[in-house]
Design a protein around this motif. Structure first.
Motif, PDB file in Angstrom:
ATOM      1  N   GLN A 298       0.849  -1.190   0.000  1.00 37.93           N
ATOM      2  CA  GLN A 298       0.000   0.000   0.000  1.00 37.93           C
ATOM      3  C   GLN A 298       0.881   1.235   0.000  1.00 37.93           C
ATOM      4  O   GLN A 298       1.685   1.430   0.923  1.00 37.93           O
ATOM      5  N   ALA A 299       0.728   2.045  -1.044  1.00 38.10           N
ATOM      6  CA  ALA A 299       1.432   3.315  -1.131  1.00 38.10           C
ATOM      7  C   ALA A 299       0.531   4.415  -0.572  1.00 38.10           C
ATOM      8  O   ALA A 299      -0.697   4.261  -0.557  1.00 38.10           O
ATOM      9  N   PRO A 300       1.084   5.529  -0.126  1.00 40.08           N
ATOM     10  CA  PRO A 300       0.268   6.616   0.429  1.00 40.08           C
ATOM     11  C   PRO A 300      -0.802   7.071  -0.562  1.00 40.08           C
ATOM     12  O   PRO A 300      -0.518   7.300  -1.735  1.00 40.08           O
ATOM     13  N   GLY A 301      -2.044   7.148  -0.090  1.00 39.64           N
ATOM     14  CA  GLY A 301      -3.141   7.616  -0.919  1.00 39.64           C
ATOM     15  C   GLY A 301      -3.690   6.590  -1.886  1.00 39.64           C
ATOM     16  O   GLY A 301      -4.576   6.897  -2.687  1.00 39.64           O
ATOM     17  N   LYS A 302      -3.181   5.362  -1.837  1.00 42.10           N
ATOM     18  CA  LYS A 302      -3.639   4.315  -2.753  1.00 42.10           C
ATOM     19  C   LYS A 302      -4.230   3.148  -1.982  1.00 42.10           C
ATOM     20  O   LYS A 302      -3.978   2.978  -0.792  1.00 42.10           O
ATOM     21  N   GLU A 303      -5.028   2.333  -2.682  1.00 39.33           N
ATOM     22  CA  GLU A 303      -5.610   1.148  -2.059  1.00 39.33           C
ATOM     23  C   GLU A 303      -4.552   0.062  -1.888  1.00 39.33           C
ATOM     24  O   GLU A 303      -3.551   0.033  -2.599  1.00 39.33           O
ATOM     25  N   ARG A 304      -4.817  -0.830  -0.954  1.00 44.41           N
ATOM     26  CA  ARG A 304      -3.924  -1.958  -0.750  1.00 44.41           C
ATOM     27  C   ARG A 304      -4.008  -2.876  -1.982  1.00 44.41           C
ATOM     28  O   ARG A 304      -5.103  -3.223  -2.441  1.00 44.41           O
ATOM     29  N   GLU A 305      -2.858  -3.276  -2.483  1.00 41.22           N
ATOM     30  CA  GLU A 305      -2.762  -4.025  -3.746  1.00 41.22           C
ATOM     31  C   GLU A 305      -2.138  -5.391  -3.510  1.00 41.22           C
ATOM     32  O   GLU A 305      -1.113  -5.488  -2.823  1.00 41.22           O
ATOM     33  N   GLY A 306      -2.737  -6.426  -4.092  1.00 41.12           N
ATOM     34  CA  GLY A 306      -2.156  -7.759  -4.010  1.00 41.12           C
ATOM     35  C   GLY A 306      -0.930  -7.875  -4.897  1.00 41.12           C
ATOM     36  O   GLY A 306      -0.999  -7.552  -6.075  1.00 41.12           O
ATOM     37  N   VAL A 307       0.173  -8.330  -4.341  1.00 36.03           N
ATOM     38  CA  VAL A 307       1.436  -8.443  -5.072  1.00 36.03           C
ATOM     39  C   VAL A 307       1.667  -9.874  -5.529  1.00 36.03           C
ATOM     40  O   VAL A 307       1.907 -10.137  -6.699  1.00 36.03           O
ATOM     41  N   ALA A 308       1.610 -10.811  -4.583  1.00 31.84           N
ATOM     42  CA  ALA A 308       1.864 -12.212  -4.905  1.00 31.84           C
ATOM     43  C   ALA A 308       1.241 -13.083  -3.828  1.00 31.84           C
ATOM     44  O   ALA A 308       1.172 -12.681  -2.667  1.00 31.84           O
ATOM     45  N   ALA A 309       0.784 -14.260  -4.227  1.00 30.01           N
ATOM     46  CA  ALA A 309       0.181 -15.199  -3.284  1.00 30.01           C
ATOM     47  C   ALA A 309       0.693 -16.597  -3.577  1.00 30.01           C
ATOM     48  O   ALA A 309       1.073 -16.911  -4.714  1.00 30.01           O
ATOM     49  N   ILE A 310       0.679 -17.440  -2.544  1.00 35.55           N
ATOM     50  CA  ILE A 310       1.092 -18.834  -2.702  1.00 35.55           C
ATOM     51  C   ILE A 310       0.162 -19.724  -1.909  1.00 35.55           C
ATOM     52  O   ILE A 310      -0.220 -19.392  -0.776  1.00 35.55           O
ATOM     53  N   PHE A 311      -0.256 -20.826  -2.518  1.00 36.05           N
ATOM     54  CA  PHE A 311      -1.074 -21.809  -1.832  1.00 36.05           C
ATOM     55  C   PHE A 311      -0.131 -22.798  -1.177  1.00 36.05           C
ATOM     56  O   PHE A 311       0.640 -23.481  -1.837  1.00 36.05           O
ATOM     57  N   THR A 312      -0.199 -22.855   0.145  1.00 32.50           N
ATOM     58  CA  THR A 312       0.841 -23.524   0.925  1.00 32.50           C
ATOM     59  C   THR A 312       0.811 -25.037   0.782  1.00 32.50           C
ATOM     60  O   THR A 312       1.808 -25.698   1.064  1.00 32.50           O
ATOM     61  N   ARG A 313      -0.301 -25.622   0.338  1.00 34.07           N
ATOM     62  CA  ARG A 313      -0.375 -27.089   0.248  1.00 34.07           C
ATOM     63  C   ARG A 313       0.211 -27.622  -1.052  1.00 34.07           C
ATOM     64  O   ARG A 313       0.767 -28.726  -1.070  1.00 34.07           O
ATOM     65  N   ASP A 314       0.083 -26.870  -2.162  1.00 37.27           N
ATOM     66  CA  ASP A 314       0.606 -27.384  -3.423  1.00 37.27           C
ATOM     67  C   ASP A 314       1.607 -26.443  -4.096  1.00 37.27           C
ATOM     68  O   ASP A 314       2.153 -26.761  -5.149  1.00 37.27           O
TER      69      ASP A 314
END
Length: 125
Positions: free
Chosen positions: A39-55
């Motif tokens: 999240q940058a100042p004045g901006k919405e929180r943005e998804g960067v990267a995700a990982i599914f921990t089981r596979d």
């Protein structure tokens, strides 16, 4: 007690690299995904990267594909984000999150119910 603690942020010049870490504890067995948001100042929180921990499946935001890599060490219970070729627009507070999600919602804030306190990344031109 559920806890996510980020570290590794800092200041770097454009083109440089940083590795963020998120140490986890107390997560229940229903958690199937972990992610990095920013999240940058004045901006919405943005998804960067995700990982599914089981596979180990990963999902990346368009802005960071081919530059960032997310890794989860299932033994040490640590989530990493390797950030290469950093740009000034990558400057933001970076947050680690955990939740129970599907691949379609992996980069959405909704669904993540556990968050860290954040670590600041600043990239100068």
């Amino acid at each position: 007690q559920v806890q996510l603690v980020e570290s590794g942020g800092g200041s770097v010049q454009a083109g440089g690299s940083l590795r963020l870490s998120c140490t986890t504890s107390g997560l229940n067995s229903r958690v199937n995904a972990m992610a990095w948001f920013r999240q940058a100042p004045g901006k919405e929180r943005e998804g960067v990267a995700a990982i599914f921990t089981r596979d180990g499946r990963t999902v990346y935001g368009m802005a960071v594909q081919s530059r960032f890599t997310i890794v989860h060490d299932n033994v040490k219970k640590i989530l990493y984000l390797q950030m290469n070729s950093l740009k000034p627009e990558d400057t933001a507070m970076y947050y680690c999150a955990a939740g129970t999600l599907s691949p379609l919602t992996a980069l959405h804030v909704i669904g993540y119910d556990t968050w860290g306190q954040g670590t600041q990344v600043t990239v100068s031109s």
